[in-house]
Design an enzyme around this catalytic site. Structure first.
Site, mmCIF file in Angstrom:
data_model
loop_
_atom_site.group_PDB
_atom_site.id
_atom_site.type_symbol
_atom_site.label_atom_id
_atom_site.label_comp_id
_atom_site.label_asym_id
_atom_site.label_seq_id
_atom_site.Cartn_x
_atom_site.Cartn_y
_atom_site.Cartn_z
ATOM 1 N N ARG A 113 -22.618 -16.007 80.939
ATOM 2 C CA ARG A 113 -22.884 -16.956 81.228
ATOM 3 C C ARG A 113 -22.025 -17.491 82.618
ATOM 4 O O ARG A 113 -20.637 -17.044 82.537
ATOM 5 C CB ARG A 113 -22.484 -17.999 80.013
ATOM 6 C CG ARG A 113 -22.223 -19.575 80.113
ATOM 7 C CD ARG A 113 -22.121 -20.083 78.681
ATOM 8 N NE ARG A 113 -20.855 -19.615 78.103
ATOM 9 C CZ ARG A 113 -19.922 -20.568 78.147
ATOM 10 N NH1 ARG A 113 -19.788 -21.535 78.953
ATOM 11 N NH2 ARG A 113 -18.729 -20.045 77.748
ATOM 12 N N ASP A 151 -30.219 -13.792 75.049
ATOM 13 C CA ASP A 151 -30.671 -15.004 74.259
ATOM 14 C C ASP A 151 -32.130 -14.922 74.165
ATOM 15 O O ASP A 151 -32.810 -14.634 75.256
ATOM 16 C CB ASP A 151 -29.923 -15.968 74.943
ATOM 17 C CG ASP A 151 -30.178 -17.233 74.118
ATOM 18 O OD1 ASP A 151 -31.335 -17.791 73.934
ATOM 19 O OD2 ASP A 151 -29.105 -17.878 73.630
ATOM 20 N N GLU A 211 -33.656 -14.061 60.514
ATOM 21 C CA GLU A 211 -33.094 -15.223 60.009
ATOM 22 C C GLU A 211 -33.683 -16.101 59.187
ATOM 23 O O GLU A 211 -32.989 -16.916 58.630
ATOM 24 C CB GLU A 211 -32.344 -15.740 61.140
ATOM 25 C CG GLU A 211 -31.043 -14.978 61.664
ATOM 26 C CD GLU A 211 -30.557 -15.483 63.102
ATOM 27 O OE1 GLU A 211 -29.378 -16.452 62.975
ATOM 28 O OE2 GLU A 211 -31.198 -15.359 64.285
ATOM 29 N N ASP A 290 -19.853 -13.906 61.710
ATOM 30 C CA ASP A 290 -20.720 -14.552 62.729
ATOM 31 C C ASP A 290 -20.225 -15.724 63.622
ATOM 32 O O ASP A 290 -19.952 -15.236 64.660
ATOM 33 C CB ASP A 290 -21.969 -15.289 61.923
ATOM 34 C CG ASP A 290 -23.339 -15.407 62.768
ATOM 35 O OD1 ASP A 290 -23.380 -14.833 63.950
ATOM 36 O OD2 ASP A 290 -24.237 -15.910 62.262
HETATM 37 P P1 IMP Z 1 -21.670 -16.714 72.912
HETATM 38 O O1 IMP Z 1 -22.743 -15.868 73.232
HETATM 39 O O2 IMP Z 1 -20.163 -16.078 73.115
HETATM 40 O O3 IMP Z 1 -21.659 -17.819 74.003
HETATM 41 O O4 IMP Z 1 -21.612 -17.281 71.542
HETATM 42 C C1 IMP Z 1 -22.406 -18.375 71.009
HETATM 43 C C2 IMP Z 1 -23.979 -17.986 71.157
HETATM 44 O O5 IMP Z 1 -24.204 -16.905 70.142
HETATM 45 C C3 IMP Z 1 -24.736 -19.190 70.621
HETATM 46 O O6 IMP Z 1 -25.110 -20.073 71.746
HETATM 47 C C4 IMP Z 1 -25.963 -18.596 70.111
HETATM 48 O O7 IMP Z 1 -27.083 -18.300 71.036
HETATM 49 C C5 IMP Z 1 -25.583 -17.329 69.522
HETATM 50 N N1 IMP Z 1 -25.333 -17.369 68.032
HETATM 51 C C6 IMP Z 1 -24.301 -17.558 67.331
HETATM 52 N N2 IMP Z 1 -24.752 -17.528 66.165
HETATM 53 C C7 IMP Z 1 -25.760 -17.170 65.910
HETATM 54 C C8 IMP Z 1 -26.805 -17.044 64.716
HETATM 55 O O8 IMP Z 1 -26.279 -17.085 63.709
HETATM 56 N N3 IMP Z 1 -28.109 -16.548 65.250
HETATM 57 C C9 IMP Z 1 -28.558 -16.493 66.374
HETATM 58 N N4 IMP Z 1 -27.688 -16.764 67.676
HETATM 59 C C10 IMP Z 1 -26.434 -17.140 67.336
HETATM 60 ZN ZN ZN Z 2 -25.188 -14.059 64.796
#
Ligand code: IMP
Ligand code: ZN
Length: 350
Positions: A113, A151, A211, A290
């Site tokens: 990001r 993503d 999911e 998670d």
């Molecule tokens: P980051 O990737 O370190 O910014 O962590 C947060 C991101 O992980 C969120 O914005 C989601 O895109 C993703 N995320 C977190 N938990 C889940 C989940 O249970 N399912 C799908 N994506 C998740």
């Molecule tokens: Zn996850």
């Protein structure tokens, strides 16, 4: 008294050496840490237009569902963790929290990001630098590796950029690539070429899998399986035919009890969780958190819940931890280190 007849306590599950394979970096930041970041920013910039985390994400609130969970990041946490200093601070705090909970092996994942002072590449480098210095700490038993997430909202070009970064920083601790994000959006088929390239390059793959019912169509699940992932996250809405494919291919499953119960991703409570089925299968099973910052259940608590709701004794909990070893992404040296940790661990009767 034998180790099997001694009651499971939280101090036991904390002291148990644990393996965490499904933890999102930003979702693992505690509210206290977010509050610290907010306080520092507010002191530097009194007109900061971001609500105090302790008000925006009240302590004890864990009932985030699929509709309220994703906006928490896009509309709130990313506005707070939006520069090098907050990313360094929060990454360090997340590592400290996992270590203090008795985790000995961590694969942390994050979606590259760009912030106002970091490019996506520098975001990844910043996190890897914090991980490397934490790994080097002399009294630290926990080793951490990084997985980069695509993503579901990403374009093909953005997914390719994630893969390029993962390949570029492989020797610095990136061990795999993930597909995450809101399961209600996106068409996973557009990423097939990117994940095929990851596979050709020998990078390990994990994907969020089934999911929700909307992300569990045959078309989507067969497409994700065609990428030959080494592990799958959640694995909730799968029919027998898909279960058999997972077992035949010996794909590891990352199961998140509290997240699935609090977010109402499964019907019923802990005892109804599909961990009850997968624990009897032959595939590697990794209990995982998670997003411990959102659901407030550290890995030791997930093991405690598993013991309580599925009547597992101490020896079975240790075996459960060990069962995850073959599905780690970092290779045989770490697998061997973990096997030794369990062989030498004498905490069963503590
Ligand atoms: P980051 O990737 O370190 O910014 O962590 C947060 C991101 O992980 C969120 O914005 C989601 O895109 C993703 N995320 C977190 N938990 C889940 C989940 O249970 N399912 C799908 N994506 C998740
Ligand atoms: Zn996850």
């Amino acid at each position: 008294m034998t180790s099997t007849s001694i009651q499971i306590t939280r101090s036991f599950t904390r002291s148990l050496p644990k393996i965490e394979l499904h933890a999102h970096l930003t979702g693992s930041i505690s509210r206290e840490c977010l509050h610290d970041i907010w306080k520092q920013k507010k002191a530097q910039k009194p007109d900061l237009d971001v609500e105090d985390p302790l008000m925006a994400i009240p302590p004890g609130k864990v009932d985030y569902d699929i509709k309220t969970f994703f906006p928490l990041f896009s509309s709130y946490i990313y506005r707070l963790c939006n520069d090098a200093s907050s990313i360094e601070h929060s990454t360090q705090a997340v590592l400290n929290d996992f270590e203090a909970d008795g985790v000995v092996y961590l694969e942390l994942r994050t979606t590259p990001r760009a912030t106002h002072d970091l490019s996506k590449e520098n975001y990844v480098k910043t996190i890897l630098t914090i991980i490397a210095s934490h790994n080097k700490k002399s009294n630290n038993k926990m080793k951490t590796y990084l997985i980069l997430s695509v993503d579901r909202r990403n374009t093909i070009a953005e997914a390719e950029e994630v893969l390029d970064l993962a390949l570029k920083y492989r020797s610095a601790g990136v061990v795999g690539i993930d597909l995450c994000g809101n399961p209600a959006v996106g068409d996973v088929r557009i990423f097939s070429d990117t994940f095929a390239r990851a596979r050709v390059e020998g990078l390990a793959i994990t994907v969020h899998f089934a999911e929700t019912t909307s992300s569990a169509t045959d078309e989507e699940l067969l497409c994700l399986l065609s990428w030959l992932p080494k592990r799958l996250g959640h694995v909730i809405h799968v029919k027998d035919e898909i279960k058999k494919m997972i077992e035949r291919q010996n794909i590891g499953v990352e199961l998140c009890l509290s997240c699935n119960v609090h977010a109402r991703m499964i019907t019923g409570g802990y005892s109804d969780h599909h961990f009850g089925m997968w624990r009897h299968s032959t595939v590697p099973v990794a209990l995982s958190t998670d997003d411990v910052g959102v659901f407030c259940s550290p890995l030791s608590e997930e093991y405690y819940l598993a013991a309580t709701h599925f009547s597992l004794d101490r020896r079975q909990l240790r075996e459960l931890c060990e069962k995850a070893i073959p599905s780690i992404f970092s290779g045989s040296k770490e697998e061997q280190r973990l096997r030794e940790i369990y062989a030498e661990w004498d905490g069963l009767t503590l």
